[in-house]
Enzyme design. Structure first.
Site, PDB file in Angstrom:
ATOM      1  CE  LYS A  22      11.378  -4.563   8.046  1.00  0.00           C
ATOM      2  NZ  LYS A  22      10.299  -5.260   8.560  1.00  0.00           N
ATOM      3  CB  CYS A  60       0.601  -6.580  -4.932  1.00  0.00           C
ATOM      4  SG  CYS A  60       2.051  -7.250  -6.032  1.00  0.00           S
ATOM      5  CD  GLU A  87      -3.683  -4.902  -2.099  1.00  0.00           C
ATOM      6  OE1 GLU A  87      -2.995  -5.790  -2.923  1.00  0.00           O
ATOM      7  OE2 GLU A  87      -3.323  -4.097  -1.257  1.00  0.00           O
ATOM      8  CD  GLU A 122       4.487  -4.251  -6.459  1.00  0.00           C
ATOM      9  OE1 GLU A 122       3.194  -4.380  -6.133  1.00  0.00           O
ATOM     10  OE2 GLU A 122       4.980  -5.310  -6.218  1.00  0.00           O
TER      11      GLU A 122
END
Length: 514
Positions: free
Chosen positions: A186, A305, A404, A271
């Site tokens: 997905k 990331c 972030e 992750e």
């Protein structure tokens, strides 16, 4: 480059293209122009049910001999065929990636090389599995022999992000198929085009039906029911009958996925995000360090990331280095990602653009200084473009230091001692990656060991090789992808122990003979 029409695709389930049961779709928006390019199918729980059934059937077909317990060498042939097709279609795939997520074309083309290489690498590991089967276990009793089998864990759900659409999918698909698992992928609804082309490639190479199913759709409508699907939890063979969910995304989404998986005791590998530091000591070449700093934070439009978005620079060189860094940043070509020489494209969506701009605005309101950038580039009136931004006068309590951004924004603090640099680097709830730049090898070694992260780069930032493990600690997730560790994510270890003596065990007295 000439305009490109996007291919019209449906959901890929059980080796064929299928319309979503509820006939829903999602528009595809070019982040450079804000134009709607077409649409992709939007799967819902009803489609998830069909895909899960297809993966379940493919895993068990012919008692698993067709895929799960076929030789690794036979699975490797399919992985290599996929790799060859990726190489053949590289220009198309790179172009689709650029118009779908805003990645500069050169970077997208680079990613396609990595995609092909990753499939080739896991083809090698699939073949290597054959030789590892039946590895003996040393036992203290001569009357027993024991060996180990490595078997596919079952049906796997793969949920992937939008910043590396096909590459991050490949990080999961390649080892999963190499291990003998069947899978449902997905991808992010914000950038699914190349993953749908992966489905077309699988069809072209004749991948057995149901081995890889690809569902595009929204997270709540497709991702959540996939993660929590009760029937998938009942998939059983020697692989313990569990689904492994391999997921990459934000920590908040990760928490929801874990909650859903926990209800059915499914193993989860994640992750998640990061707020990675890059430490610059006083003994460095300023231009080399500036290039790695720029690359580490602004590559892939800052949407990485592992972006080293917290610059921690020695106070004795800070002023001179920042002056040099601003010149490097102002030299970055910001343009439509299909333009030659583009090095910074748009962020992926209007929502992401607003999020990045809100981070910058909040930093200003909290007292930080925008050294450069912080606005839309003046020469671009459309598209979700953000100038590469450097923010100074930052405190460790500020949002820009702690959270972030996932955009081209770098925040800066100075330090005076090695211990202070390490403390600043570890001052984060995340622990994905870090970079250390110094000409003192012993210091680099000390700092590398002291920083609490999953990946450390020395005198560079962001190199990633599919032979080496990838993953983080703390809020950055757990588990490791890539390398042999990535293959292990999709394998279950089975012990087989045999009694080889002709003597009775002798624990109980035998009954009297009749």
């Amino acid at each position: 480059m000439a305009a490109i029409p996007i291919p019209t695709r449906q959901l890929y389930i059980d080796g064929s293209w299928k319309l979503p049961i509820l006939n829903k779709c999602i528009p595809v928006i070019n982040p450079s122009t804000e134009e709607i390019l077409g649409d992709i199918p939007a799967a819902t729980a009803e489609d998830v049910d069909v895909a899960v059934e297809a993966a379940h059937k493919a895993f068990y077909r012919n008692r698993g001999k067709d895929w799960a317990f076929a030789s690794g060498a036979s699975r490797a042939k399919y992985l290599r065929a996929i790799a060859a097709k990726v190489v053949e279609k590289k220009p198309l795939l790179a172009k689709l990636e650029s118009i779908d997520c805003g990645k500069p074309y050169d970077e997208a083309a680079w990613d396609m090389d990595d995609v092909a290489g990753c499939f080739e690498y896991y083809a090698d590991l699939a073949e290597g599995l054959d030789a590892k089967q039946g590895a003996p276990v040393s036992l203290p009793m001569e009357t027993f022999k024991s060996h180990v089998l490595k078997e596919p864990i079952g049906v796997v759900a793969l949920i992937t992000p939008w910043n590396y659409p096909l590459l991050m999918a490949t990080w999961k698909v390649a080892p999963a198929l190499a291990a003998g698992c069947t899978a449902i992928l997905k991808p992010s609804e914000l950038s699914s085009l190349t993953c749908l082309e992966l489905a077309a490639i699988c069809e072209e190479v004749g991948l057995p039906s149901g081995v890889l199913n690809i569902l595009t759709g929204l997270g709540p409508d497709a991702g959540a029911p996939l993660a929590a699907h009760p029937k998938v939890d009942k998939v059983q063979l020697s692989a313990m009958g569990l689904v492994l969910i391999a997921f990459t995304g934000s920590s908040a989404t990760g928490s929801r996925i874990m909650t859903a998986a926990a209800q059915l005791v499914k193993p989860v590998s994640m992750e998640l995000g990061g707020k990675s530091p890059i430490i610059l000591f006083e003994d460095i070449d300023l231009d080399k360090a500036a290039e790695w700093t720029v690359f580490g934070c602004f590559w892939t439009n800052g949407q990485i990331c592992s972006a080293t978005s917290r610059l921690i620079v020695h106070e004795s060189i800070a002023a001179e280095f920042l002056d040099r860094l601003v010149k490097w940043v102002k030299n970055i070509k910001i343009s439509d990602p299909l333009e030659e020489g583009c090095r910074l494209g748009p962020v992926v969506s209007e929502g992401q653009y607003q999020k990045v701009m809100n981070f910058i605005s909040t930093a200003k309101s909290e007292g930080a200084t925008i050294l450069t950038g912080g606005t839309r580039p003046k020469h671009l009136s459309k598209g979700f473009f953000v100038e590469p931004t450097i923010i100074t006068d930052v405190t460790t309590s500020m949002e820009i230091w702690r959270e972030e951004v996932f955009g081209p924004v770098l925040c800066v603090k100075t330090f005076g001692s090695e211990d202070e640099a390490i403390d600043l680097a570890n001052d984060s709830e995340y622990g994905l990656a870090a970079a250390v730049i110094s000409n003192d090898e012993e210091r680099c070694d000390r700092v590398s060991k002291a920083i609490r992260v999953g990946c450390v780069w020395v005198n560079c930032s962001q190199p990633c090789f599919f032979q080496a493990p990838w993953g983080g600690i703390k809020r950055s997730g757990f588990g490791r992808e890539l390398g042999e560790w990535g293959l292990d994510n999709y394998l279950s270890v089975k012990q087989v122990t045999k009694y080889i003596s002709s003597d009775p065990w002798g624990w109980y007295q035998p009954p009297p003979k009749q």
